[in-house]
Design an enzyme around this catalytic site. Structure first.
Site, mmCIF file in Angstrom:
data_model
loop_
_atom_site.group_PDB
_atom_site.id
_atom_site.type_symbol
_atom_site.label_atom_id
_atom_site.label_comp_id
_atom_site.label_asym_id
_atom_site.label_seq_id
_atom_site.Cartn_x
_atom_site.Cartn_y
_atom_site.Cartn_z
ATOM 1 C CD GLU A 37 6.575 31.678 27.383
ATOM 2 O OE1 GLU A 37 6.269 30.646 28.021
ATOM 3 O OE2 GLU A 37 6.447 32.826 27.856
ATOM 4 C CG PHE A 39 12.558 40.678 37.443
ATOM 5 C CD1 PHE A 39 12.202 39.655 38.309
ATOM 6 C CD2 PHE A 39 11.633 41.098 36.491
ATOM 7 C CE1 PHE A 39 10.948 39.075 38.248
ATOM 8 C CE2 PHE A 39 10.377 40.517 36.423
ATOM 9 C CZ PHE A 39 10.032 39.501 37.299
ATOM 10 C CD GLN A 40 10.354 37.932 34.048
ATOM 11 O OE1 GLN A 40 10.224 38.722 33.114
ATOM 12 N NE2 GLN A 40 9.383 37.147 34.476
ATOM 13 C CE LYS A 90 11.599 47.149 28.640
ATOM 14 N NZ LYS A 90 10.857 46.904 29.891
ATOM 15 C CG MET A 99 6.603 3.739 23.237
ATOM 16 S SD MET A 99 6.270 2.262 22.255
ATOM 17 C CE MET A 99 5.915 2.977 20.650
HETATM 18 C C1 LIG Z 1 8.401 15.053 27.133
HETATM 19 C C2 LIG Z 1 8.543 13.576 27.179
HETATM 20 N N1 LIG Z 1 8.556 12.931 28.362
HETATM 21 C C3 LIG Z 1 8.666 11.593 28.395
HETATM 22 C C4 LIG Z 1 8.759 10.867 27.250
HETATM 23 C C5 LIG Z 1 8.889 9.343 27.303
HETATM 24 N N2 LIG Z 1 7.731 8.738 26.643
HETATM 25 C C6 LIG Z 1 7.771 8.271 25.383
HETATM 26 S S1 LIG Z 1 6.321 7.656 24.869
HETATM 27 C C7 LIG Z 1 5.606 7.950 26.350
HETATM 28 C C8 LIG Z 1 4.182 7.580 26.607
HETATM 29 C C9 LIG Z 1 3.233 8.409 25.872
HETATM 30 O O1 LIG Z 1 1.944 8.174 26.376
HETATM 31 P P1 LIG Z 1 0.681 8.706 25.620
HETATM 32 O O2 LIG Z 1 0.848 10.135 25.289
HETATM 33 O O3 LIG Z 1 -0.526 8.348 26.372
HETATM 34 O O4 LIG Z 1 0.743 7.920 24.237
HETATM 35 P P2 LIG Z 1 0.592 6.346 23.978
HETATM 36 O O5 LIG Z 1 1.953 5.755 23.961
HETATM 37 O O6 LIG Z 1 -0.252 5.779 25.082
HETATM 38 O O7 LIG Z 1 -0.045 6.250 22.652
HETATM 39 C C10 LIG Z 1 6.513 8.531 27.235
HETATM 40 C C11 LIG Z 1 6.211 8.875 28.629
HETATM 41 C C12 LIG Z 1 8.774 11.593 26.038
HETATM 42 N N3 LIG Z 1 8.911 10.989 24.850
HETATM 43 N N4 LIG Z 1 8.640 12.928 26.030
#
Ligand SMILES: Cc1ncc(C[n+]2csc(CCOP(=O)(O)OP(=O)(O)O)c2C)c(N)n1
Ligand SMILES: [Mg+2]
Lengths: 196, 589
Positions: free
Chosen positions: B66, B128-129, B178, B490
């Site tokens: 979802e 439930f749910q 529902k 990042m």
């Molecule tokens: C749902 C979520 N969890 C954690 C983060 C923290 N976060 C920001 S950038 C990143 C790394 C992303 O890695 P990747 O998808 O491999 O992209 P890259 O930076 O390597 O291009 C993380 C963990 C986030 N923005 N969103």
């Protein structure tokens, strides 16, 4: 600084949560909150008192307006207004020491509204400091206070400022420097005119 | 390709009050609101609605989670400007929507989420749910409704659409029990019309404010326009452009503003903020006037607010009064719809000679421009920046790009130049990993004739990779570029800069994405060098159907420049001297 907001909200389930939730989201502690019917059918009136920076007032008011069920918001700030609180105080008292409390009530212009063999109930309306004064004095003796119920503050602007007029004036609520009519001299016997 | 044609039902019920079940009323109302596509996932509490779907001319995309439904509705809205619709069942279906709803909330995207709930008689019994989804989503929706009577469905839904698209747009959730779906009521579309939209009572654009703004513009020596997402939301692209051209004012863009002012326009400075080019942030710090249009001085664009653009007077044109003076104190606030405000302001703005200031800015690009990326050898490596740059060139910049969150997102923003609004779909405010793939599905559904690319990191792609099946089931022709650096890049970059290269929990093992695609019946190919890049992209584009490219890029590259969070806008970390990749200033297609 202390902010006081008046909000007219639609009288339906969940609206109070939305208002309260906004303050939680902004990490602002609500000092007091009172809700009741207003002069406008279907709308409740909320008085919210909170502590926040001077600049926060604008944002809080604007954010309140963003809530779908909020119809009108007034930020009282420094505007001439009357603020009151209602307190019910239950005090342990036997027929022997009642008269002393009667006297106290008299001094504070409070009323005795219930009398039982071992306790009595005081009703008092006034500004916060007056209610606090009574509580303090009652506390000075032995453990006399059994229960306190306080309504929280209710506030209304002085002068001919109905919420409708305010809304029509639009800017008036925005700019609190602009005052209403001068506060009349102590209309209500014993009512302290707010220092502000 | 899933069938889009349905037995055509008469839509007489739209004009004549008719008795319908609550379930039918849901769809009938959506049809009346102009909805043609929804994204959802069924379950017990929403089953009556699903049972009635076949009678209505609405296409339903079955998602795999979802969260994907909410992101698809979001991507649909961002690409088309229309309200996106997501549907889920009660309990876990509803809670799975939340990340997507919050994403739409922080980026002001109009979506309506419809959830089923348990019957009204057992509401509040931990049935439930059952979850209190209106309670849970209260802080991440513009508004929400709990509906437990069939006759209330149409008014609530119509009101939801009005709220979602009006003022500063945002997500609205309608939770329908529902029994309300099973009961029946007279459906009267016209009578269910919401009360007239009430503009925020604190909107305020006064002639004196407009005159003051015009005066500031006239007298400014070093003005900069800051264009944000609001430019697109209010459809003020023309007006911003007229202002910039007439008064010769350079335009800096927020991440969500990219595309609202043509990248190739001589007055376009590029993206501002944390990963904005040096000259853009320097121009802002040196400016004597900032004209903020539909942007909110987010911390990612201001850096430290106490050192932000101290020499500049500030004009803020913004539709949300709660944004005024929130982060940055401004001198003139014009609180109203951007387009309308600019239409009132423009007659007061005369032509101006801005050449001296433009020259100064141009000169500040100097050193950077020389080290243009396209002149630099790749030395056998594959750099993500090259991938973005070449993708932009090869597609002519004419594709819709949905990015995920991370380094690749910033490289995309830096090197893929957007000419048109609604061509970059990215989660700016919440920064939601897993956004790209489902958002692209939404965008492609909204704009089937546009070329659509997903650009995702190896980390974020895996968060919603299950939606690959959705692409196949829907027969969508979407191209996917995975920027595979083996890291949560990042975060690794922050560890490199601020945590002494302690790469804790950022190295990332991934499946072979090409095989993963293959398992879904999607063709794909890995790309290891820049030499293979053009051919691979060409293959993806010409392939009839979805295609996945797994770009095996340099592992420990970093996005430059970077302003450390909380630092001043001009205190940026620059790419170390002899590194082969640099910012590009004068790229032309
Ligand atoms: C749902 C979520 N969890 C954690 C983060 C923290 N976060 C920001 S950038 C990143 C790394 C992303 O890695 P990747 O998808 O491999 O992209 P890259 O930076 O390597 O291009 C993380 C963990 C986030 N923005 N969103
Ligand atoms: Mg990565």
């Amino acid at each position: 600084m202390t902010h006081t907001f008046i909000a007219y909200v639609e009288d339906m389930p969940g609206v109070l949560t939305r208002v309260a939730s906004l303050f939680r989201r902004l990490n602002i502690n609500i000092h007091s909150l009172t809700v009741g019917h207003s002069e406008r059918p279907g709308l409740s009136r909320i008085t919210i008192v909170c502590e926040a920076s001077a600049e926060a007032g604008h944002r809080i008011r604007a954010s309140l307006y963003k809530l779908e069920n909020v119809v009108d918001v007034d930020d009282i700030a420094q505007a001439p207004s009357v603020t009151r609180e209602l307190a019910l105080i239950k005090v342990a008292a036997t027929p022997k020491n009642r008269s002393q409390i009667f006297e106290l009530a008299e001094v504070f212009r409070a009323r005795i509204v219930d009398l039982a063999p071992e306790s009595l109930m005081i009703e008092m309306t006034g500004v916060e400091s007056k209610i606090e004064g009574l509580i303090q004095v009652l506390n000075e003796g032995e453990d006399r206070i059994l229960e306190i119920c306080r309504s929280g503050k209710m506030t209304m602007r002085r002068g001919h400022h109905t919420s409708r007029v305010l809304r029509a004036m639009g800017a008036a609520a925005e700019d609190n420097a602009e005052s209403g009519t001068e506060p009349p001299e102590n209309l209500e016997a014993g009512a302290a005119v707010e220092p502000q | 390709m899933a069938s889009r044609t349905k037995p055509h039902t008469s839509d007489a019920h739209l004009t004549t009050p008719t008795r319908l079940t609550g379930a039918e009323i849901i769809w009938a109302t959506l049809v009346g609101e102009g909805v043609t596509d929804v994204f959802g996932y069924p379950g017990g509490a929403i089953l009556p609605a699903y049972d009635a779907l076949r009678k209505f001319p609405i296409h339903h995309t079955l998602v795999r989670h979802e969260q994907g439904a909410a992101h698809m509705a979001d991507g649909y809205a961002r690409a088309s400007g229309k309200v996106g619709v997501a549907i889920a069942t009660s309990g876990p279906g509803a809670t799975n929507l939340i990340t997507g709803i919050a994403t739409a909330m922080l980026d002001s995207i109009p979506i309506v989420c419809i959830t089923g709930n348990v019957s009204s008689k057992i509401l509040g019994t931990d049935a439930f749910q059952e979850v209190d989804i209106t309670g849970i989503t209260l802080p991440v929706t513009k508004h929400n409704f709990l509906v437990n009577r069939a006759e209330d469905i149409a008014p609530a839904l119509r009101h939801a659409f009005q709220i979602a698209r009006s003022g500063r747009p945002g997500p609205v959730l309608v939770d329908i029990t529902k029994d309300a779906q099973q009961a029946s009521a007279i459906f009267d579309f016209a009578a269910a019309k919401p009360r007239p939209y009430r503009p925020h009572p604190m909107l305020k654009v006064e002639p004196s404010g407009l005159a003051h703004a015009a005066e500031l513009i006239r007298d400014a020596k070093r003005p900069v326009i800051l264009a944000g997402h609001g430019v697109m939301e209010s459809g003020a692209m023309e007006q911003v452009r007229t202002l910039a051209e007439r008064a010769q004012i350079p335009v800096a863009l927020t991440l969500l503003g990219l595309g609202s002012f043509p990248a190739s326009h001589p007055l376009n400075l590029g993206m501002m903020g944390m990963h904005g080019e040096a000259w853009v942030n320097h121009a802002i710090q040196e400016a004597d006037l900032l004209i903020a249009c539909g942007m909110r001085f987010d911390d990612r664009v201001t850096g430290s607010t106490s050192t932000y653009a101290l020499k500049a007077k500030k004009i803020h044109i913004e539709v949300d009064p709660a944004e005024i003076n929130k982060n940055i104190k401004v001198d003139v606030a014009l609180v109203g719809d951007l387009r309308a405000v600019l239409e009132d302001l423009l007659p007061l703005v005369a032509t101006r000679d801005g050449s001296a200031w433009l020259k100064t800015i141009d000169a500040s690009k100097g050193a950077v421009a020389v080290r243009d990326i396209k002149n630099l050898p790749d030395s056998g490596h594959l750099y993500a920046a090259h991938v973005m740059h070449d993708l932009w060139r090869i597609t002519g910049g004419d594709a819709i790009v949905a990015t995920d969150v991370g380094q690749h997102q910033m490289w995309e923003a830096q090197y893929f130049h957007h000419e048109q609004p609604r061509t970059l779909i990215t989660s700016g405010g919440l920064g939601t990993m897993g956004f790209a793939l489902p958002a692209a599905i939404g965008a492609k559904t909204a704009c089937p004739d546009k070329e659509v690319w997903v650009i995702a990191g190896d980390g974020g792609f895996q968060m919603t990779a299950a939606e690959l099946s959705t692409i196949v089931q829907e027969g969508l022709n979407i191209n996917i570029a995975i920027i595979n650096n083996g890291y949560l890049g990042m975060v690794r970059q922050w560890q490199e800069f601020f945590y002494e290269r302690n790469y804790e929990a950022t190295p990332l093992v991934s499946p072979d994405f090409v095989k993963l695609a293959d398992a879904h019946g999607i063709c794909g190919r890995a790309v290891h060098s820049r030499a293979e890049l053009a051919d691979a992209v060409a293959e993806a584009r010409s392939h009839n159907g979805p295609f996945l490219l797994n770009f095996m890029v340099e592992k420990e590259d970093a996005v430059y420049p970077m302003i450390p969070a909380g630092s001043a806008l001009h205190e940026m970390i620059r790419r170390p001297g002899k590194s082969p990749i640099v910012e590009s200033a004068d790229d032309k297609l």
